[in-house]
Design a protein around this motif. Structure first.
Motif, PDB file in Angstrom:
ATOM      1  N   VAL A   1      -0.001  18.284  22.393  1.00 50.92           N
ATOM      2  CA  VAL A   1       0.342  19.279  21.587  1.00 50.92           C
ATOM      3  C   VAL A   1       1.930  19.506  21.428  1.00 50.92           C
ATOM      4  N   GLN A   2       2.837  18.394  22.166  1.00 54.07           N
ATOM      5  CA  GLN A   2       4.138  18.228  21.771  1.00 54.07           C
ATOM      6  C   GLN A   2       4.379  18.023  20.352  1.00 54.07           C
ATOM      7  N   GLU A   3       3.619  17.334  19.858  1.00 49.24           N
ATOM      8  CA  GLU A   3       3.803  16.865  18.481  1.00 49.24           C
ATOM      9  C   GLU A   3       3.313  17.952  17.342  1.00 49.24           C
TER      10      GLU A   3
ATOM     11  N   LEU B   1      -4.256  22.812  24.377  1.00 51.29           N
ATOM     12  CA  LEU B   1      -3.424  24.131  23.566  1.00 51.29           C
ATOM     13  C   LEU B   1      -3.767  25.482  24.244  1.00 51.29           C
ATOM     14  N   LEU B   2      -5.011  25.383  24.798  1.00 49.28           N
ATOM     15  CA  LEU B   2      -5.361  26.869  25.757  1.00 49.28           C
ATOM     16  C   LEU B   2      -4.603  26.783  27.047  1.00 49.28           C
ATOM     17  N   MET B   3      -4.246  25.555  27.561  1.00 51.65           N
ATOM     18  CA  MET B   3      -3.678  25.310  28.552  1.00 51.65           C
ATOM     19  C   MET B   3      -2.258  25.874  28.391  1.00 51.65           C
ATOM     20  N   LEU B   4      -1.739  25.304  27.317  1.00 52.52           N
ATOM     21  CA  LEU B   4      -0.293  25.720  26.547  1.00 52.52           C
ATOM     22  C   LEU B   4      -0.239  27.264  26.697  1.00 52.52           C
ATOM     23  N   LEU B   5      -1.317  27.894  26.233  1.00 54.54           N
ATOM     24  CA  LEU B   5      -1.013  29.320  26.105  1.00 54.54           C
ATOM     25  C   LEU B   5      -1.285  29.965  27.139  1.00 54.54           C
ATOM     26  N   VAL B   6      -2.379  29.652  27.811  1.00 57.70           N
ATOM     27  CA  VAL B   6      -2.832  30.708  29.044  1.00 57.70           C
ATOM     28  C   VAL B   6      -1.893  30.219  30.293  1.00 57.70           C
ATOM     29  N   GLN B   7      -1.499  29.129  30.511  1.00 58.94           N
ATOM     30  CA  GLN B   7      -1.040  28.649  31.926  1.00 58.94           C
ATOM     31  C   GLN B   7       0.608  28.725  31.766  1.00 58.94           C
ATOM     32  N   ALA B   8       1.267  28.975  30.738  1.00 60.79           N
ATOM     33  CA  ALA B   8       2.630  28.908  30.623  1.00 60.79           C
ATOM     34  C   ALA B   8       3.332  29.817  31.908  1.00 60.79           C
ATOM     35  N   GLY B   9       2.807  30.914  32.101  1.00 59.16           N
ATOM     36  CA  GLY B   9       3.381  31.590  33.030  1.00 59.16           C
ATOM     37  C   GLY B   9       3.290  30.964  34.624  1.00 59.16           C
ATOM     38  N   GLN B  10       2.394  29.944  34.738  1.00 56.86           N
ATOM     39  CA  GLN B  10       2.199  29.574  35.997  1.00 56.86           C
ATOM     40  C   GLN B  10       3.219  28.433  36.535  1.00 56.86           C
ATOM     41  N   LEU B  11       3.850  27.978  35.319  1.00 55.16           N
ATOM     42  CA  LEU B  11       4.633  26.597  35.440  1.00 55.16           C
ATOM     43  C   LEU B  11       5.969  26.715  35.974  1.00 55.16           C
ATOM     44  N   GLU B  12       6.435  25.966  36.732  1.00 56.34           N
ATOM     45  CA  GLU B  12       7.996  25.912  37.470  1.00 56.34           C
ATOM     46  C   GLU B  12       8.753  25.984  36.107  1.00 56.34           C
ATOM     47  N   GLU B  13      10.328  26.319  36.345  1.00 60.86           N
ATOM     48  CA  GLU B  13      11.248  26.534  35.314  1.00 60.86           C
ATOM     49  C   GLU B  13      11.208  25.230  34.299  1.00 60.86           C
ATOM     50  N   GLY B  14      11.335  24.180  34.795  1.00 62.35           N
ATOM     51  CA  GLY B  14      11.603  23.136  33.981  1.00 62.35           C
ATOM     52  C   GLY B  14      10.570  22.608  33.040  1.00 62.35           C
ATOM     53  N   ILE B  15       9.357  22.585  33.665  1.00 64.14           N
ATOM     54  CA  ILE B  15       8.238  22.164  32.650  1.00 64.14           C
ATOM     55  C   ILE B  15       7.893  23.424  32.100  1.00 64.14           C
ATOM     56  N   GLY B  16       7.982  24.611  32.475  1.00 62.35           N
ATOM     57  CA  GLY B  16       7.754  25.749  31.857  1.00 62.35           C
ATOM     58  C   GLY B  16       8.715  26.192  30.516  1.00 62.35           C
TER      59      GLY B  16
ATOM     60  N   ASP C   1       9.836  23.353  28.666  1.00 58.61           N
ATOM     61  CA  ASP C   1       9.258  22.693  27.734  1.00 58.61           C
ATOM     62  C   ASP C   1       7.958  23.226  26.867  1.00 58.61           C
ATOM     63  N   THR C   2       7.266  23.907  27.666  1.00 61.73           N
ATOM     64  CA  THR C   2       6.186  24.628  26.828  1.00 61.73           C
ATOM     65  C   THR C   2       6.481  25.869  26.197  1.00 61.73           C
ATOM     66  N   VAL C   3       7.724  26.509  26.523  1.00 64.68           N
ATOM     67  CA  VAL C   3       8.163  27.670  25.719  1.00 64.68           C
ATOM     68  C   VAL C   3       9.048  27.045  24.585  1.00 64.68           C
ATOM     69  N   GLU C   4       9.472  26.004  24.499  1.00 62.69           N
ATOM     70  CA  GLU C   4      10.152  25.397  23.311  1.00 62.69           C
ATOM     71  C   GLU C   4       9.099  24.832  22.353  1.00 62.69           C
ATOM     72  N   ILE C   5       7.752  24.682  22.661  1.00 63.67           N
ATOM     73  CA  ILE C   5       6.945  24.174  21.905  1.00 63.67           C
ATOM     74  C   ILE C   5       6.597  25.472  21.165  1.00 63.67           C
ATOM     75  N   GLN C   6       6.167  26.383  21.775  1.00 66.50           N
ATOM     76  CA  GLN C   6       5.727  27.960  21.385  1.00 66.50           C
ATOM     77  C   GLN C   6       6.880  28.320  20.372  1.00 66.50           C
ATOM     78  N   ARG C   7       8.101  28.256  20.796  1.00 67.05           N
ATOM     79  CA  ARG C   7       9.250  28.730  19.784  1.00 67.05           C
ATOM     80  C   ARG C   7       9.212  28.129  18.485  1.00 67.05           C
ATOM     81  N   ASP C   8       9.009  26.976  18.620  1.00 67.07           N
ATOM     82  CA  ASP C   8       9.244  25.869  17.417  1.00 67.07           C
ATOM     83  C   ASP C   8       7.989  26.186  16.354  1.00 67.07           C
ATOM     84  N   ILE C   9       6.649  26.496  17.094  1.00 65.93           N
ATOM     85  CA  ILE C   9       5.592  26.931  16.056  1.00 65.93           C
ATOM     86  C   ILE C   9       5.611  28.188  15.648  1.00 65.93           C
TER      87      ILE C   9
END
Length: 193
Positions: free
Chosen positions: A62-64, A101-116, A118-126
């Motif tokens: 999903v990064q791409e 993509l489901l992991m990106l959406l559903v699990q974003a809140g479970q992630l630690e700050e650094g990796i979270g 990265d996930t938020v940036e992908i969502q912001r771009d979209i």
């Protein structure tokens, strides 16, 4: 493939399976090592830690997505055609990387700050890509609502919910489903011209 490359690919596949089933926070490195039948040191050697596995899964899937959506947008000249191209591209990627993509959406809140982050940036771009297109639709008087942000969230809600219910073995072929989703989005977002 080399033995090392096979090991990496196998670990990524196992991690994706377990993350999809148990969630990021519910999965341990030990779980992945046990299911894959390797020692913990293999995971640490190839990925550093659980976050490294997650990042590699995102990188390969999903990064791409934002770049794919930008390319789809650039392939058209009118905002309505851009919206159609972007939704189609988003749905195609959703088929290829449904679990990620489901992991990106559903699990974003479970992630630690650094990796979270990265996930938020992908969502912001979209979100930014869709928002730009809808703002241009609004400027043309072709957006059916006066609220761009709400319309963007509605569209993403439709596309993201699709990730939860789509099954490749369902009664309809993927093109029929994509056309139905696209028609629904365009009817909701665009004024009849």
């Amino acid at each position: 493939m080399t033995i090392q490359a096979d090991m990496r690919e196998g670990l990524l596949s196992t991690a994706l399976d377990i993350f999809s089933e148990k969630g990021f926070s519910g999965t341990s490195i030990r779980d992945i090592a046990k299911v894959h039948g390797v020692s913990l040191s293999n995971i640490y050697y190839h990925f550093g830690n659980k976050e490294g596995l997650w990042r590699e899964i995102l990188k390969r899937s999903v990064q791409e997505l934002p770049n794919i959506l930008r390319q789809a947008e650039a392939s058209e000249t009118t905002p309505r055609a851009q919206l159609e191209a972007v939704v189609r591209a988003h749905l195609r990627v959703a088929i290829d990387h449904q679990r990620e993509l489901l992991m990106l959406l559903v699990q974003a809140g479970q992630l630690e700050e650094g990796i979270g982050h990265d996930t938020v940036e992908i969502q912001r771009d979209i979100l930014g890509i869709y928002s730009g297109i809808l703002k241009r639709l609004s400027e043309e008087g072709a957006l059916s609502s006066e609220h761009v942000k709400i319309t963007v969230f509605n569209i993403l809600g439709v596309v993201n919910w699709y990730l939860r219910w789509y099954r490749p073995d369902g009664p309809l072929d993927v093109e029929t489903i994509h056309q139905e989703v696209l028609d629904f989005v365009l009817r909701g977002a665009c004024r009849d011209t």
